[in-house]
Each structure stands twice: as structure tokens, then as C-alpha cells.
Write an enzyme that holds these catalytic residues in place. Sequence first.
Site, PDB file in Angstrom:
ATOM      1  N   LYS A 147       0.860  -1.180   0.000  1.00 24.54           N
ATOM      2  CA  LYS A 147       0.000   0.000   0.000  1.00 24.54           C
ATOM      3  C   LYS A 147       0.893   1.224   0.000  1.00 24.54           C
ATOM      4  CE  LYS A 147      -4.407   1.172   0.212  1.00 24.54           C
ATOM      5  NZ  LYS A 147      -5.590   0.478  -0.322  1.00 24.54           N
TER       6      LYS A 147
ATOM      7  N   ASP B 234      -6.916   4.508  -4.589  1.00 22.78           N
ATOM      8  CA  ASP B 234      -7.592   4.360  -3.295  1.00 22.78           C
ATOM      9  C   ASP B 234      -8.214   5.734  -3.015  1.00 22.78           C
ATOM     10  OD1 ASP B 234      -7.871   2.441  -0.847  1.00 22.78           O
ATOM     11  OD2 ASP B 234      -7.242   4.281   0.097  1.00 22.78           O
TER      12      ASP B 234
HETATM   13  P1  NDP Z   1     -12.982   7.873  -2.539  1.00 20.95           P
HETATM   14  O1  NDP Z   1     -11.949   8.890  -2.269  1.00 20.95           O
HETATM   15  O2  NDP Z   1     -13.479   7.695  -3.915  1.00 20.95           O
HETATM   16  O3  NDP Z   1     -14.263   8.147  -1.598  1.00 20.95           O
HETATM   17  C1  NDP Z   1     -14.219   8.220  -0.210  1.00 20.95           C
HETATM   18  C2  NDP Z   1     -15.558   8.753   0.237  1.00 20.95           C
HETATM   19  O4  NDP Z   1     -15.689   8.639   1.656  1.00 20.95           O
HETATM   20  C3  NDP Z   1     -15.755  10.220  -0.071  1.00 20.95           C
HETATM   21  O5  NDP Z   1     -17.108  10.412  -0.402  1.00 20.95           O
HETATM   22  C4  NDP Z   1     -15.393  10.909   1.251  1.00 20.95           C
HETATM   23  O6  NDP Z   1     -15.957  12.179   1.432  1.00 20.95           O
HETATM   24  C5  NDP Z   1     -16.044   9.935   2.184  1.00 20.95           C
HETATM   25  N1  NDP Z   1     -15.602  10.026   3.563  1.00 20.95           N
HETATM   26  C6  NDP Z   1     -14.351  10.132   4.070  1.00 20.95           C
HETATM   27  N2  NDP Z   1     -14.375  10.111   5.403  1.00 20.95           N
HETATM   28  C7  NDP Z   1     -15.674   9.973   5.740  1.00 20.95           C
HETATM   29  C8  NDP Z   1     -16.360   9.846   6.961  1.00 20.95           C
HETATM   30  N3  NDP Z   1     -15.715   9.867   8.123  1.00 20.95           N
HETATM   31  N4  NDP Z   1     -17.720   9.668   6.931  1.00 20.95           N
HETATM   32  C9  NDP Z   1     -18.379   9.647   5.763  1.00 20.95           C
HETATM   33  N5  NDP Z   1     -17.784   9.762   4.566  1.00 20.95           N
HETATM   34  C10 NDP Z   1     -16.459   9.934   4.564  1.00 20.95           C
HETATM   35  O7  NDP Z   1     -12.409   6.507  -1.948  1.00 20.95           O
HETATM   36  P2  NDP Z   1     -12.802   5.016  -2.327  1.00 20.95           P
HETATM   37  O8  NDP Z   1     -14.262   4.921  -2.561  1.00 20.95           O
HETATM   38  O9  NDP Z   1     -11.864   4.533  -3.366  1.00 20.95           O
HETATM   39  O10 NDP Z   1     -12.414   4.238  -0.982  1.00 20.95           O
HETATM   40  C11 NDP Z   1     -13.298   4.146   0.120  1.00 20.95           C
HETATM   41  C12 NDP Z   1     -12.843   3.034   1.047  1.00 20.95           C
HETATM   42  O11 NDP Z   1     -12.806   1.791   0.323  1.00 20.95           O
HETATM   43  C13 NDP Z   1     -11.442   3.189   1.638  1.00 20.95           C
HETATM   44  O12 NDP Z   1     -11.417   2.581   2.907  1.00 20.95           O
HETATM   45  C14 NDP Z   1     -10.575   2.370   0.679  1.00 20.95           C
HETATM   46  O13 NDP Z   1      -9.367   1.945   1.271  1.00 20.95           O
HETATM   47  C15 NDP Z   1     -11.516   1.209   0.417  1.00 20.95           C
HETATM   48  N6  NDP Z   1     -11.234   0.430  -0.787  1.00 20.95           N
HETATM   49  C16 NDP Z   1     -11.216   1.051  -2.013  1.00 20.95           C
HETATM   50  C17 NDP Z   1     -10.995   0.303  -3.148  1.00 20.95           C
HETATM   51  C18 NDP Z   1     -11.099   0.880  -4.512  1.00 20.95           C
HETATM   52  O14 NDP Z   1     -11.081   0.099  -5.473  1.00 20.95           O
HETATM   53  N7  NDP Z   1     -11.248   2.176  -4.663  1.00 20.95           N
HETATM   54  C19 NDP Z   1     -10.659  -1.145  -3.054  1.00 20.95           C
HETATM   55  C20 NDP Z   1     -10.805  -1.700  -1.721  1.00 20.95           C
HETATM   56  C21 NDP Z   1     -11.038  -0.918  -0.637  1.00 20.95           C
HETATM   57  P3  NDP Z   1     -15.089  13.529   1.217  1.00 20.95           P
HETATM   58  O15 NDP Z   1     -15.140  13.766  -0.243  1.00 20.95           O
HETATM   59  O16 NDP Z   1     -15.829  14.520   2.026  1.00 20.95           O
HETATM   60  O17 NDP Z   1     -13.707  13.256   1.751  1.00 20.95           O
END
Ligand code: NDP
Length: 459
Positions: free
Chosen positions: A139, A179
Amino acid sequence: MTRMDVVQSNKNRANDYVHEVYELVKKRNPDEKEFLQATREIFDSLRPVFSQHPHFIEHGILERITEPERIITFRVAWEDDQGKVRVNRGYRVQFNSDLGPYKGGIRFHPSVNSSIMKFLAFEQIFKNALTGQPIGGGKGGSDFDPKGKSEREIMRFTQSFATELSRHIGPDRDVPAGDIGVGKREIGYMFGMYNRLRGGYEAGVFTGKDPEHGGSLGRKEATGYGTVYFVEEMLKEKGLSFKGSTVIVSGSGNVSTYAIEKAMQLGAKVVACSDSGGYIYDKDGINLETLKQLKEVENKRIWEYTKFHPHAEYHEDCSGIWSVPCDIALPCATQNELDEIAAHTLVANSVKAIGEGANMPCTLEAIHLFQEHGVLFAPAKAANAGGVAVSAMEMSQNSMRLSWSTEEVDERLKGIMKNIYTSCMDAADRYGRPGDLVMGANIAGFLKVANAMVSHGIG
Ligand code: NDP
């Protein structure tokens, strides 16, 4: 000694071993709370494994598997639009390569630190093993905050980050992906810089590329869709399904958007989602088109949803989302976003199932509470493995210089999620905790890596 005595003595030895190594890990990684939380969760599951396979103790598997093969930390200097020099810190944790090249995303978020990088890389080892594909765990990321930065600033930062990263990666060595804060745009900048520095075109060095430029169709959707496929398997076992269910999904980024889309396709009504500022509740069901336009295309805040759907409610405080009554909750935003208090509220509202789309979104206390109350629980390691599974498919397509159709990728993804579910259930059964997917995922993933480590010798 009777057979019972041998069994008991192996049990004691396994307990002592797990305890001793955990103490060692704590001592070696003081104050790394996320990393210690992730190791603790795995360790809790592994006692029966060491009791049945004491040779893993002789091979020091736990001591070795908790120490990263390599941690790279580096300076990322870049210039903002005002000509001011800025400095961030970059990381790449190359945790374990016994099953294949290190594989895991890059995160750009101000909260990034060594503990978060290590916990994510550690989880990735077992998740990647569960997919059955030949990939190790890693990572990376930076404490750079993309929010409020211009397009050019993001490009300059990302190129500077990639300049150092490029020394440490390669298609057979370490293959990063996206990510939080890193999507196909940032992957494109890193890929471009890597190829410039190498003076060639090495398609398989990054995954999550734009499908027009070497990426796989279906990668963008894979984590969210995969989470829903996994939860659907879990529900099926109890005669339940997404059809007719009320669902809430935290976050509104990549994983959330496609978890929402697939849950809707399977007949669920998704009534709430969030960002770090707050959550929206739409009793008629979230309008996916509006959500995608706001978050994917225009990069806006979630409260703006109410401008287009005035009947929907916006509430500040993103953690309030867990008070919305639902049958299924999918935490898809970030680590430790769902704690014991939130778990109590969900249980009081009769939630039936939880599926972790994000990495480690539920605290250990929350997980225990769900399990105590018989709430079906799909752990991240297994449930969100669809993203990396399709990333591995991207590597295969790049090597073969061909591309599979969206339908072909989706069929393979479904098959992989089903296999992961079956292997977690089998492992839970075999090691005495039928139906416990947390334990099943930890054991099934661990066994694959541990066996490879034994076969590769100590060193
Ligand atoms: P993104 O950056 O696309 O989205 C993250 C989202 O979560 C945003 O909408 C962000 O809002 C929101 N967010 C952050 N903190 C909080 C909180 N405390 N409460 C509510 N919403 C919050 O990231 P991903 O969708 O890619 O990743 C999300 C999760 O999934 C992470 O844990 C990542 O490690 C995991 N993951 C992702 C993969 C992938 O393929 N993308 C694969 C496997 C796991 P804001 O814009 O306000 O920050």
C-alpha cells in the site's frame, strides 16, 4: 500423553505464541493504533490454526508476517499555483511478496501516516490471497490533501510523487492502484511519469488506468459491485436478499457509488449516503444519476443533492447516517467510521446485515456487538476484494495485450466473490466457528500466505 493432552498442550502453546508475538508487535510499533488494531483482529482468529499446525510456529510465521519486507518513505516537493514550494511525505509499504508482486492502492489524504499505511498493506496481504490470484500485499500514499487544489497542482504533486515511487515499482515487482483521493486521473499522471522515466511503455505497472488507455473495463465498478455480490451470497444463506431491502451506504466516492448502483440493480432501496461533511436521507431512494453527476463528474459536496431533490434531508455530522433505520448497512467510506455506539443504534433498529466496502470501517467493539446480536457480518478483507481481483485481471489483460468485455470481467468478478465466500465459510467451519466470516476470512487468507512462506524458506 493421551490424545486429549496433546490437543490441550498444542492449544496452550498456540495461545502463548499468539500472545507473545502480539506483545512483540506492540513493542515494535508503539502508537500505531490502526496497525495494532488490524493485527489484533487477525491474531484473535489464528489461535486454532497454530494449535492444528504447530509447524507454523517453528517457521516463525507470525513474527515474519507482521514485519513489512520494506517500508519506503520519501519527500515529495512540488510547487503550488502561487509559486510557493510545498512538501509532503510519500510512502510505499511493500509488506509481503510470497504470493506475487506487491499489490495495493495509493491513498492521498491528510490523515495518511505510517500506521494507516501499514494497516492497509497488512490487510491487503490476506485480501489478495483470498482472491486466489498471484499477488502480494502493499500500500502507499501521501498526506497530500487534494481537496481545494487545482487540476495543475494535483498533476504537479502526483508527478513528483511518481518520480520517487518509480524507483521501487514495476510490473513484476510492485503494482500500485488507486484508493481514497486517487482515481484514473492520478493513475494516468503516475503512469505517464513512470513511462517517461523508463523510456518505454510498461502497461502492467499500474492498475485502475482509464479503460481507453490500458485499463480494464469493469475496474471502476469492481469494489462496490463485489461487496454487494459478497453480501448477496451471505444473505442467500439465510433466505434473505437485497430485493425489497432498505439499505444505507456511507461515503459517496468510488466504492459507495457502485455499491449503491448494484444494490439498486438487485432491487434494494438505498435511502442514505454521505461524505465527510454530512449525510443525505432520501426516503424515496437516492437518485443515482444526480449522485454521479455531483460527486463523479463535478466533484461537489453531498449537501448539494438537496438542491435537486428538495424533499431529501441533509444532516451535518456524517456519523449520523447510522441512525437511519435499514435492513442492510454498507460502510464504504473510511477506517473506524462505525463504532460501538453506531453499532448499538443499528442493532436497535433491527439491522440484518453489514457489509464492509471500506477497509476496517468497523471498530473491533462494533464487530463483536454485531456478532453477539446475530447480525450477518461481511468483513472487508473478503467483501471488498473485488477491486483488487479486477486489478489482477487488468494485469493479465496487459500481459496478454488484449481486453475483456465488461460482461466477461463482471462474470469473473461474480465467480471470484462467490469463491471467496465459500472459502471463508469452509475455513470457519473447519476451525470450529461455523458462519463466522471474520474468522473464516482471516484463516483462509492466512493459510495461503503462510504455506507459501513455509515453502520459500526462512530468510
Ligand atoms: P474515494 O476517495 O473515492 O471516496 C471516499 C468517500 O468517503 C468520499 O465520499 C469521502 O468524502 C467519504 N468520507 C471520508 N471520510 C468519511 C467519513 N468519516 N464519513 C463519511 N464519509 C467519509 O475513496 P474510495 O471509494 O476509493 O475508498 C473508500 C474506502 O474503500 C477506503 O477505505 C478504501 O481503502 C476502500 N477500498 C477502495 C478500493 C477501490 O477500489 N477504490 C478497493 C478496496 C477498498 P469527502 O469527499 O468529504 O472526503
